[in-house]
Motif scaffolding. Sequence first.
Motif, PDB file in Angstrom:
ATOM      1  N   LYS A   4      -4.409   4.300 -13.002  1.00 19.96           N
ATOM      2  CA  LYS A   4      -5.188   3.264 -12.313  1.00 19.96           C
ATOM      3  C   LYS A   4      -4.775   3.094 -10.861  1.00 19.96           C
ATOM      4  O   LYS A   4      -5.564   2.613 -10.044  1.00 19.96           O
ATOM      5  CB  LYS A   4      -5.019   1.917 -13.029  1.00 19.96           C
ATOM      6  N   ASP A   5      -3.531   3.446 -10.547  1.00 20.95           N
ATOM      7  CA  ASP A   5      -3.003   3.221  -9.188  1.00 20.95           C
ATOM      8  C   ASP A   5      -2.312   4.495  -8.730  1.00 20.95           C
ATOM      9  O   ASP A   5      -1.218   4.833  -9.208  1.00 20.95           O
ATOM     10  CB  ASP A   5      -2.032   2.036  -9.211  1.00 20.95           C
TER      11      ASP A   5
ATOM     12  N   ARG B  83      -0.624   5.233  -6.238  1.00 24.01           N
ATOM     13  CA  ARG B  83       0.701   5.070  -5.626  1.00 24.01           C
ATOM     14  C   ARG B  83       1.821   5.282  -6.652  1.00 24.01           C
ATOM     15  O   ARG B  83       2.957   5.561  -6.293  1.00 24.01           O
ATOM     16  CB  ARG B  83       0.852   3.682  -4.998  1.00 24.01           C
TER      17      ARG B  83
END
Length: 162
Positions: A133-134, A136
């Motif tokens: 989802k992210d 990073r």
Amino acid sequence: MTPIPNTSLPQPMTAALEAEIMADIADLETKLADYVRSLTEAQRRTIPKMGDESVEFVANGERSIDFSLAYMARDFDPVLFKRAFSLTKQLAPIGLRLESLARGVEDAEMIFGSIAYTDALEIYGALGPASKKDSRLVSFFDAMKTRFDKLRGKHTAPPPSN
């Protein structure tokens, strides 16, 4: 899995305290330098050892030396014998204290490391789905995943160089 003893975690040491402890250890090493010896594994296995059950035997030899010297071999050195026994008696309690301290440090490192590793497993478990989802988080997840890839025999590509 054996549970970790319920322990409160102290604050991490300050750099100054850590440096002071390392200096104290260096000071001990310097003070003990004339007395510390190293043996090979073969020597450790083969030399005669004076265990706890032999202390009284050696002490009786020390008490009798002045009376039995005339019966000893010419190359027997009573001064060396007495010095070796004296050093043994002096080093024994020092060794016990150092062993106890080393064991306590080792146990603490094991406990704190276990807590940190268990928590890192939890982080890893959360990073997997979260990294989808992210973006990073992908590099963190991939870096942690290499630990398990190594266990499974997978070879990961080296990280890109900058």
